[in-house]
Design a protein around this motif. Structure first.
Motif, short mmCIF file in Angstrom:
data_model
loop_
_atom_site.label_atom_id
_atom_site.label_comp_id
_atom_site.label_asym_id
_atom_site.label_seq_id
_atom_site.Cartn_x
_atom_site.Cartn_y
_atom_site.Cartn_z
N ASP A 49 -6.39 12.58 -0.14
CA ASP A 49 -6.59 13.03 -1.56
C ASP A 49 -6.05 12.11 -2.40
O ASP A 49 -5.32 11.64 -2.40
N ILE A 50 -6.88 11.94 -3.77
CA ILE A 50 -6.18 11.26 -4.60
C ILE A 50 -5.39 12.00 -5.68
O ILE A 50 -5.89 13.23 -6.06
N ILE A 51 -4.22 11.58 -5.94
CA ILE A 51 -3.20 12.25 -6.62
C ILE A 51 -2.94 11.82 -8.08
O ILE A 51 -2.61 10.67 -8.15
N GLU A 147 -8.61 5.62 -17.62
CA GLU A 147 -7.76 6.11 -16.82
C GLU A 147 -8.11 6.19 -15.29
O GLU A 147 -7.62 5.74 -14.39
N LEU A 148 -9.56 6.54 -15.15
CA LEU A 148 -10.13 6.39 -13.81
C LEU A 148 -10.36 5.38 -13.26
O LEU A 148 -10.27 5.17 -11.86
N TYR A 154 -5.95 1.59 -7.91
CA TYR A 154 -4.78 1.67 -7.40
C TYR A 154 -5.12 2.29 -5.90
O TYR A 154 -4.33 1.69 -5.01
N TYR A 155 -6.11 2.80 -5.70
CA TYR A 155 -6.24 3.66 -4.35
C TYR A 155 -7.15 2.48 -3.65
O TYR A 155 -7.58 3.04 -2.48
#
Length: 156
Positions: A49-51, A147-148, A154-155
């Protein structure tokens, strides 16, 4: 003799093309993914999951990945709506933007999944959508200041 310092001038970061998927049926999501996997040569599987860590809550977003061997492309589907929330601390101010549910795209609450491709020029028409289960995938550009965009970078 002093030496001159040279600075590299980088252009602004490019935009990322993503697809916006909207589910047109009232089927549960696991059944929708079953039909989606049957329609395509690749199989979407649940990944980490993306946190999103907020001040008062932590939000978790489902993430599915698949590798398409024919196009040599990795597809990632990220839920737009958080599937679970972990409470961290009590909100002490009124009108905070952190609630029980968070959307990655705040202006698009009707979007169920965000589709990301590993290919720099994503062709979302390659994904075969089962009839009457999905609306056509809408292309959308994310700029570097959103933000997205930062979460996706980052992921990766």
């Amino acid at each position: 003799m002093k030496s001159k310092k040279l600075f590299l001038d980088f252009e602004e970061e490019e935009c990322i093309d993503v697809g916006l998927m909207r589910i047109a049926s009232n089927l549960p999501h696991f059944e929708v993914f079953f039909h989606l996997n049957n329609s395509n040569t690749f199989n979407l599987k649940r990944s980490e999951d993306i946190i999103f860590e907020g001040v008062y809550n932590d939000y978790f977003f489902e993430c599915y990945e698949a590798y398409d061997k024919s196009n040599k492309n990795c597809w990632k589907l990220i839920s737009n709506k958080s599937v679970s929330t972990i409470f961290k601390k009590e909100q002490s101010q009124l009108f905070q933007d952190e609630g029980d549910v968070k959307f990655l795209l705040n202006d698009h609450h009707d979007v169920d999944y965000i589709v990301k491709s590993s290919d720099s020029f994503a062709d979302f028409s390659v994904i075969l959508l089962p009839e009457k289960l999905f609306f056509p995938i809408q292309e959308f550009q994310l700029s570097a200041d959103t933000e997205l965009y930062q979460i996706i970078q980052y992921y990766e």
